[in-house]
Design a protein around this motif. Structure first.
Motif, mmCIF file in Angstrom:
data_model
loop_
_atom_site.group_PDB
_atom_site.id
_atom_site.type_symbol
_atom_site.label_atom_id
_atom_site.label_comp_id
_atom_site.label_asym_id
_atom_site.label_seq_id
_atom_site.Cartn_x
_atom_site.Cartn_y
_atom_site.Cartn_z
ATOM 1 N N LYS A 202 3.515 -0.378 -0.396
ATOM 2 C CA LYS A 202 2.520 -0.118 0.649
ATOM 3 C C LYS A 202 1.832 1.234 0.506
ATOM 4 N N THR B 87 5.987 -9.419 1.267
ATOM 5 C CA THR B 87 5.190 -8.715 0.267
ATOM 6 C C THR B 87 6.076 -7.901 -0.684
ATOM 7 N N GLN C 251 -2.673 -10.193 -0.434
ATOM 8 C CA GLN C 251 -1.643 -10.770 -1.299
ATOM 9 C C GLN C 251 -2.056 -12.154 -1.802
ATOM 10 N N GLN D 30 -3.088 -7.613 5.086
ATOM 11 C CA GLN D 30 -2.136 -7.521 3.968
ATOM 12 C C GLN D 30 -1.823 -8.903 3.399
ATOM 13 N N LYS E 245 -1.423 -6.456 9.415
ATOM 14 C CA LYS E 245 -0.535 -7.417 8.753
ATOM 15 C C LYS E 245 -1.337 -8.600 8.197
ATOM 16 N N ILE F 202 -2.651 0.256 1.460
ATOM 17 C CA ILE F 202 -2.129 -0.999 2.002
ATOM 18 C C ILE F 202 -1.420 -0.770 3.344
#
Lengths: 121, 231
Positions: free
Chosen positions: B86, B82, B136, B132, B129, B124
């Protein structure tokens, strides 16, 4: 319409087989309009190009036809559907008889099993 | 005209040859798996296509033109790791994409996030995970691009997330666009691929329609890949 694919065989062939069964069984009725390629592909979670290829194959077999502006439809040719059904049923029967032979059971005896157990359904 | 064409691409780092005579033609409307083990030049190729590196020799053409400002609108790129800060909230990430990409469809992104029951005020760093990864992917797939380049989109996610990611790819790539999935995790994605390209030690070693290859070898792409690389 959940469907588990066997990754070892071409996906489009598996789609053709699935749609043949839907037509033969009457789940898709003669003359019924089929969902668009994209809708069908998304329902079955496959690539639209693969779905397209499967429908082309069904069109070549005459099971599906395209009306230029309205989309794709199941054939209204009952003979064609009936013949396909017969052919598919024969394949299943042959497979059954072969499997029984593998077990040392001849055709006559296999028929007995079929009557006995089939009667319970 | 091809959407993407790589002609005789070589890339050296010092005296190490990372890519050797790579030739690729990607047409419109396809989902392609670019498959190779780690460290075989996949990431280098992605960076070249995204104009983050330049080839030592050879030519890359995107819609007939060299990578540059225009190709950044054509390509939507999902990196393996990513790049979102965050500390941002989901809504900040949306704003960031909206400002950065003219072809970003905010409504589409908001709808997809709503389907996930994700509150756009969430930070975020506070998300799992898997979540996330989904965020994305949603951001990238909400761009009306012509070529989506996804680098290991299934890396390290659980099976439910995997299904979500595959569905999202299938349902959201624009009609006529193409998707290239760079990965070594083949079993889960192979059913959605039109074409497969194997890359090994910086060279393209096999290009085929996925179904033709299955038919020829009587095996899954995953198994053919394992056999080929004996892994």
């Amino acid at each position: 319409m959940d469907f588990l694919f066997d990754n070892e065989r071409p996906i489009y062939i598996q789609l053709v087989e699935k749609l043949r069964i839907e037509i033969v069984s009457g789940k898709l009725r003669p003359g019924e309009r089929i969902l668009s390629v994209r809708e069908l592909a998304l329902n079955l979670k496959v690539n639209p190009n693969t779905m397209q290829k499967a429908l082309v194959e069904l069109e070549n077999e005459g099971l599906v036809y395209t009306e230029r502006t309205n989309g794709k439809f199941v054939t209204q040719n009952d003979n064609l559907i009936e013949n396909l059904k017969k052919k598919m049923a024969e394949e299943k029967v042959n497979k059954y008889l072969e499997d029984m032979l593998d077990l040392g059971i001849d055709n006559k005896e296999a028929l007995k099993y079929l009557k006995e157990i089939g009667g319970k359904f | 005209m091809e959407l993407l064409e790589c002609k005789n691409i070589y890339k050296n780092f010092d005296d190490k040859e990372v890519l050797k005579d790579v030739n690729l033609k990607i047409q419109k409307g396809k989902i392609i798996g670019l498959l190779g083990k780690n460290g075989t030049g996949k990431s280098t190729l992605i960076k070249l296509i995204n104009d983050l590196l330049t080839p030592t020799s050879g030519e890359i053409l995107i819609n007939g033109k060299k990578p540059g400002v225009e190709s950044k609108d054509i390509i939507a790129y999902l990196p393996e790791r990513t790049y979102l800060d965050k500390e941002m909230k989901v809504k900040d990430a949306i704003l960031y994409f909206e400002e950065f990409y003219t072809n970003f469809d905010k409504n589409k992104a908001v709808k997809l996030l709503k389907d996930l029951d994700l509150d756009i005020n969430t930070k975020i760093s506070k998300m799992s995970k898997g979540m996330q990864e989904k965020l994305q992917l949603i951001l990238v797939m909400s761009r009306n691009a012509q070529l989506y380049i996804l680098d290991e989109p299934l890396g390290g996610v659980d099976p439910a997330t995997r299904d979500y990611i595959l569905d999202t790819i299938l349902t959201n790539f624009c009609e006529g666009a193409s998707v290239i999935i760079f990965t070594h995790l083949i079993a889960d994605i192979e059913r959605i691929l039109d074409e497969v390209i194997f890359i090994d030690k910086g060279e393209i070693v096999l290009t085929s329609s996925a179904d033709e290859l299955r038919n020829k070898e009587n095996a899954s792409i995953d198994e053919i890949f394992r056999r080929y690389f004996k892994c």
